[in-house]
Every structure is written in C-alpha cells, then in structure tokens.
Design a protein around this motif. Structure first.
Motif, mmCIF file in Angstrom:
data_model
loop_
_atom_site.group_PDB
_atom_site.id
_atom_site.type_symbol
_atom_site.label_atom_id
_atom_site.label_comp_id
_atom_site.label_asym_id
_atom_site.label_seq_id
_atom_site.Cartn_x
_atom_site.Cartn_y
_atom_site.Cartn_z
ATOM 1 N N LEU A 127 -5.405 2.832 14.563
ATOM 2 C CA LEU A 127 -6.592 2.583 13.752
ATOM 3 C C LEU A 127 -7.515 3.801 13.731
ATOM 4 C CD1 LEU A 127 -7.214 -1.152 14.553
ATOM 5 C CD2 LEU A 127 -6.943 -0.171 12.295
ATOM 6 N N ALA A 128 -7.558 4.561 14.825
ATOM 7 C CA ALA A 128 -8.328 5.805 14.810
ATOM 8 C C ALA A 128 -7.743 6.770 13.782
ATOM 9 C CB ALA A 128 -8.328 6.436 16.199
ATOM 10 N N TRP A 129 -6.429 6.872 13.736
ATOM 11 C CA TRP A 129 -5.785 7.708 12.722
ATOM 12 C C TRP A 129 -6.018 7.150 11.323
ATOM 13 C CZ3 TRP A 129 -0.314 8.332 15.418
ATOM 14 C CH2 TRP A 129 -0.470 9.142 16.547
ATOM 15 N N GLY A 130 -5.923 5.824 11.205
ATOM 16 C CA GLY A 130 -6.106 5.215 9.888
ATOM 17 C C GLY A 130 -7.492 5.446 9.325
ATOM 18 N N TYR A 131 -8.512 5.227 10.142
ATOM 19 C CA TYR A 131 -9.871 5.477 9.659
ATOM 20 C C TYR A 131 -10.137 6.968 9.480
ATOM 21 C CZ TYR A 131 -11.397 0.632 9.936
ATOM 22 O OH TYR A 131 -11.547 -0.707 9.716
ATOM 23 N N SER A 132 -9.407 7.808 10.213
ATOM 24 C CA SER A 132 -9.561 9.247 10.012
ATOM 25 C C SER A 132 -9.117 9.655 8.611
ATOM 26 C CB SER A 132 -8.752 10.019 11.061
ATOM 27 O OG SER A 132 -9.314 9.883 12.346
ATOM 28 N N THR A 133 -8.117 8.959 8.054
ATOM 29 C CA THR A 133 -7.667 9.308 6.703
ATOM 30 C C THR A 133 -8.779 9.104 5.685
ATOM 31 O OG1 THR A 133 -6.827 7.079 6.187
ATOM 32 C CG2 THR A 133 -5.313 8.618 7.260
ATOM 33 N N PRO A 161 0.837 -1.216 0.000
ATOM 34 C CA PRO A 161 0.000 0.000 0.000
ATOM 35 C C PRO A 161 0.864 1.254 0.000
ATOM 36 C CG PRO A 161 -0.027 -1.067 2.152
ATOM 37 C CD PRO A 161 0.661 -2.009 1.222
ATOM 38 N N SER A 162 0.329 2.307 -0.594
ATOM 39 C CA SER A 162 1.064 3.565 -0.674
ATOM 40 C C SER A 162 0.420 4.668 0.156
ATOM 41 C CB SER A 162 1.149 4.030 -2.138
ATOM 42 O OG SER A 162 -0.158 4.200 -2.683
ATOM 43 N N ASP A 163 -0.744 4.411 0.716
ATOM 44 C CA ASP A 163 -1.454 5.453 1.460
ATOM 45 C C ASP A 163 -1.235 5.309 2.958
ATOM 46 O OD1 ASP A 163 -3.275 3.069 0.981
ATOM 47 O OD2 ASP A 163 -4.403 4.111 2.526
ATOM 48 N N LEU A 164 -1.310 6.421 3.642
ATOM 49 C CA LEU A 164 -1.076 6.475 5.083
ATOM 50 C C LEU A 164 -2.086 5.626 5.845
ATOM 51 C CD1 LEU A 164 0.311 7.696 7.586
ATOM 52 C CD2 LEU A 164 -1.209 9.674 7.348
ATOM 53 N N GLY A 165 -3.369 5.675 5.438
ATOM 54 C CA GLY A 165 -4.407 4.941 6.155
ATOM 55 C C GLY A 165 -4.165 3.451 6.186
ATOM 56 N N SER A 166 -3.739 2.873 5.057
ATOM 57 C CA SER A 166 -3.493 1.430 5.009
ATOM 58 C C SER A 166 -2.353 1.035 5.940
ATOM 59 C CB SER A 166 -3.186 1.001 3.577
ATOM 60 O OG SER A 166 -4.311 1.188 2.736
ATOM 61 N N TRP A 167 -1.274 1.822 5.932
ATOM 62 C CA TRP A 167 -0.140 1.486 6.799
ATOM 63 C C TRP A 167 -0.508 1.613 8.275
ATOM 64 C CZ3 TRP A 167 3.655 -1.407 5.606
ATOM 65 C CH2 TRP A 167 4.149 -1.432 4.312
ATOM 66 N N LEU A 168 -1.289 2.632 8.605
ATOM 67 C CA LEU A 168 -1.734 2.766 9.998
ATOM 68 C C LEU A 168 -2.622 1.593 10.394
ATOM 69 C CD1 LEU A 168 -2.483 6.601 10.085
ATOM 70 C CD2 LEU A 168 -0.716 5.407 11.403
#
Length: 546
Positions: A250-256, A192-199
C-alpha cells in the motif's frame, strides 16, 4: 403543534414540513424535490474529513504512547541488561502491534476510506459504517496492546482483539467495494490497468490474510501458552504478512499517486504490476512455509524492482509541489526508499551471517522506521491537511525537525544495533542505543504535536471575502462553514433556526427577502467571518507550486 423540517434526503425529498415556513422556502424545498438536480453538496466532504480526523487522531495516539514510548522503554531495558533478551517479549510484541496496526494501520484505513471512493468515482453520503470500522479497529488494537503489557484475562483479550480487528477489516472492505447509496452500473467493471490499483488490491488482501493469521496464532497461544507471547517463528511470519503483505504494497500503491505527483516524477511503469504483485504474493507464501531466507531474497528483488518501476530516484520531470510544507521533503521521500533497499539487503545479510544477531533487528528497524515512518513523516503533512477540510499545516519547521530527528535516530540505531548485540556486555556501544531511542521519540512527539495542532485548527476559508455573493446558496454557507449558521440567525435569518438543513436551491438573497432582512447586513457579517478565517500562509510562497 407545528413540526419542523429536519432532513432533506439525498434525493431532495422533504421528510416533514413546517406550516410557518415562508413561501420562498417552501417553493425551494419543492423545487429541490421535483428537479432531482445533483447540487454540489459539501456536507459529505465535511463528514468524511471528520471520520478521517478520528483515524488520524487514533493513529497518533498509538504512535506516541503504546508504540514509541513503550519501544523506548524496551530498548532502555535491553541496553541496561546488555542483552537482546533484556526486555519482556510480550512488551516487545505489544509495541510492534501498536506501531504496525495501531499507527500505520489506522492511517492507511482512514486515508483509504476517505480517498478510495473518490478515486473510483463514488461519494459516501452516510458514514455509520465508517465510524463502526474506526470503533472496532481502535478497540481491537488497543485491547491487543493492553493484554501484552497487562496480562489479566489475556486469553480472552488476545482472541477477542483479533476478532475485532478482523471484523473492522471485513466492514471496511464492504464499504470500499460496495459503497451504499450508489446505483449499480449496467456495464461490467474493467480490471484496473495501473500499478497503484493492483498494489492496493494486493495490500488489502494481504491485510486480510495477516489478520486471519493473527487470529489463528491468538487462538493457538491462548490454548497452549501460559503468557501472551507469540512463538518466535509465528511472530516472524505475522510480521512479514503485516509488513510485506499489507504496509509495503500500500505504501508503493499510494506512492504511484502522491509521490509521483508531489515530486514531479514521470508516471510509474504500470506494466510492472505483472511481476511486482506476484512477487509480493510469493514473499508471503514463502513465509508461510517458514523458509524465511527465500522470503528475504524475494523481498530484496521486489524492492529493487519497485524502486525502478516507481522512478523514485529518477530526475523529476516537473517541479516538485512545495507550497505550505518543508521544502526539502522530497529528499526525505527518496531517503525513505533508500532505507527500504537497505532494510531488504540487511535481511539477506542476516541470513548469510546468522551469528551477527543484531542484523535482523537492524533490518526490521530500517524497514519500519527508516522506510515507513520517514515516508509518512514526509507525506502526511503534505496530504492530510488538504484532506482534513482544507486545513493548513501548523508548522513547516516542526515538520523539518521531525524528519531530521527521525533520520538521525534511525541511522544511529541501525548502525549500532548489530555491533551492540554481538559485542561484550562492557562495550560502550550498548550505552549509545538508548540515545537513538530518545532521538526517535523526540521526532515522534514533534510529528504528533504538529499533526495534532493541525487538526486542532479550524479549517480556513479559501474563499476570498470579496467573492462572497448573495447568489450563493444558503445551504452551501451553513454546511461548508457551520459557524455561519449562528451568525446568520443572529443577523436576522429567523427561518434558518427552524430547520436543520435549508433548501439547496435557496440563495442567500432569497432567504434574506423571505425574512425581511437587508441582504447587505448578511453579506457584511459573512465578509467579516471570511476575513477572519483566511489562510495564514496565502501569498507567502507565490513562486512555489501548489
């Protein structure tokens, strides 16, 4: 004796055929089998929404009773004894686990099992494993809470509950990483290249680590202790692993995904994954060495970096999505991230001034209630009704009340805790603490009631009655709105009563002709049904964005 058709599989094969079926039905089943067409199927979506509803209902139960009510009782005990040690440590830890894993964990697992396959282009068609995850997780968390408040056979319960939670986690990862009924792709998957997926990846790895730590501590305590109480340092380690290793990422990830869209923000800084995810790993690793002051400094730095990368406090690039919810909820999302910054800063201050004993508790409360609870209270009414079969939020006023009450109660609790814990037993501040707990309890009960009443509503029919057509598949009507099955059978579709699933390619018109029913009669019944099931709020906010 004739037998019935009970199932049409995902490849549209007929498992059994009733000789008495009309020719049009037999032809449609055969057409489904031979064509291999991937008809749009609403049935899996309804099953996914039903499973999500179970996770949400379980989470609400943990939030309201084992979590918040027990937390209020603990704080009342502390205030009445005018001492931080006035409440049972086992009860305090049981309350914490019910909140973090029972409420927040159930919400995250349910939403992840519902949404992540869709995000990755997969469709779950069978949900036995998902329901097993729900059963294992709910049983494990409930058992862990029970041995904390009723220490009967607690050694078995402590270890067994940890094993159940870990088993639920492993099965959930099996579902998310290797969903059944999907053909493997020939080409390799790209990272993955997006921040949300890595978080999200970091968060779920963190959950696995936290559950493994919990199991290890449970075994240690059952072998060496006389009560189901985790030693203070080990309990602190577990809490950091659960919060900073699992919930916060996961809160940060779903926030993206959700916060960015709902608040109309610019896309997050995806390059931040290169240093934000390693920072989260270092937070947990430093906690494993019991150097908690390093943990707190890293958490503060990571929080400031995350707030910048997510653009939470930047001006919105587009109008916020305000339809059908309390219109000030974007403000509370930003307030929640303000609480997160405050929580991380308070933890560092608590390390610098250890003699102020209440700062650590104030920091944890700002994180768990100020950030996590406020974020959920603001986002869940916006997200969950849509996920739960396209329902409408029961009340925007209740949503507003829960957010304002929670914020007021948390502000009172955080501002008073450090003062009370370092003041004399006769200080009036001790009398204020219980009021903060009851304000937060009222917020929780309002939120839980609003979500429960939302779940209790039947999903509205977003299809206009005038759009009901005889050319639509009969399968779509009876799987999207199961109530229409009995209505159509009562209107004369006798063959429908003989099967569980009608053919996907059989239109309502053809089904009516096969049973000799006037199609206008069926359309009249359906029009009346869809007229009764129209959304309550449609057209009331035409100027707002959906």
């Amino acid at each position: 004796m004739p037998f019935k058709i009970y199932l049409v599989t995902s490849t549209n094969t007929v498992t059994s055929v009733t000789p008495q079926l009309p020719a049009a039905w037999k032809s449609a089943y055969e057409r489904d089998r031979l064509s291999g067409a991937d008809y749009a199927d609403p049935a899996p979506e309804r099953q996914a929404a039903r499973a999500l509803a179970a996770f949400i209902a379980g989470g609400l139960a943990f939030l309201a009773f084992p979590g918040t009510v027990l937390g209020v009782w603990n704080l009342v005990e502390i205030a009445s004894h005018r001492s931080a040690g006035g409440a049972s440590t086992a009860w305090i830890q049981a309350h914490g686990q019910a909140q973090v894993l029972g409420w927040v964990g159930s919400f995250i697992l349910g939403i992840s099992l519902y949404a992540l396959p869709k995000f990755r282009g997969w469709t779950l068609k069978k949900f036995g494993a998902v329901w097993t995850v729900w059963a294992l997780w709910t049983a494990g968390v409930a058992w862990r809470w029970w041995v904390g408040v009723r220490p009967v056979d607690w050694k078995l319960g402590l270890v067994a509950s940890a094993l159940l939670e870990l088993a639920a986690y492993v099965l959930a990862q099996r579902v998310l990483l290797f969903p059944p009924h999907e053909k493997p792709k020939k080409s390799g998957r790209r990272a993955p290249s997006d921040l949300g997926s890595w978080l999200g990846i970091v968060g779920f790895i963190g959950l696995g680590l936290a559950l493994a730590i919990n199991l290890g501590i449970a075994i240690y305590v059952s072998l060496t202790q006389s009560l189901p109480v985790y030693p203070a340092e080990l309990d602190h380690l577990l809490l950091i692993a659960e919060l900073w290793g699992f919930v916060v990422p996961l809160a940060w990830g779903y926030s993206t995904r959700f916060v960015t869209i709902f608040l109309g923000l610019k896309l997050p800084e995806n390059r931040a994954a290169r240093w934000l995810c390693p920072a989260l790993v270092l937070i947990v690793l430093s906690a494993l060495t019991f150097r908690f002051w390093i943990t707190d400094i890293l958490a503060l730095v990571a929080t400031l970096a995350a707030v910048y990368a997510l653009r939470i406090f930047h001006h919105s690039a587009r109008p916020a999505k305000l339809l059908y919810v309390y219109r000030q909820y974007p403000l509370f999302i930003r307030i929640s991230y303000g609480w997160l910054v405050g929580a991380a800063a308070l933890a560092v201050v608590a390390d610098v001034f250890p003699q102020i004993t209440g700062l650590g508790g104030a920091s944890r409360h700002a994180l768990t209630v100020g950030f996590i609870a406020t974020l959920i209270f603001a986002l869940a009414p916006r997200i969950l009704p849509a996920f739960l079969g396209g329902r409408e939020l029961y009340s925007t006023r209740l949503m507003a009340a829960s957010l304002w009450l929670l914020t007021a109660g948390c502000l009172l609790r955080v501002s008073c805790e450090a003062i009370a814990y370092t003041s004399s037993p006769g200080s009036a501040v001790w009398s204020i603490l219980p009021f903060s707990a009851f304000i937060e309890l009222s917020a929780v009960l309002v939120f839980a009631a609003n979500m429960a009443l939302t779940l209790r509503q039947s999903p509205p029919a977003w299809l206009e009655p005038d759009s009901v057509s005889a050319e639509l598949p009969l399968y779509w009507f009876v799987t999207s709105f199961p109530r229409t099955r009995s209505l159509l059978i009562g209107a004369g579709l006798r063959t429908l009563a003989q099967v569980k699933y009608p053919p996907r390619s059989l239109s309502l018109r053809d089904a009516a002709a096969a049973d000799g029913v006037e199609v206008g009669k069926l359309l009249s019944v359906l029009n009346e049904f869809f007229s009764r099931r129209q959304p309550r709020l449609r057209g009331k906010e035409t100027l707002a964005n959906s």
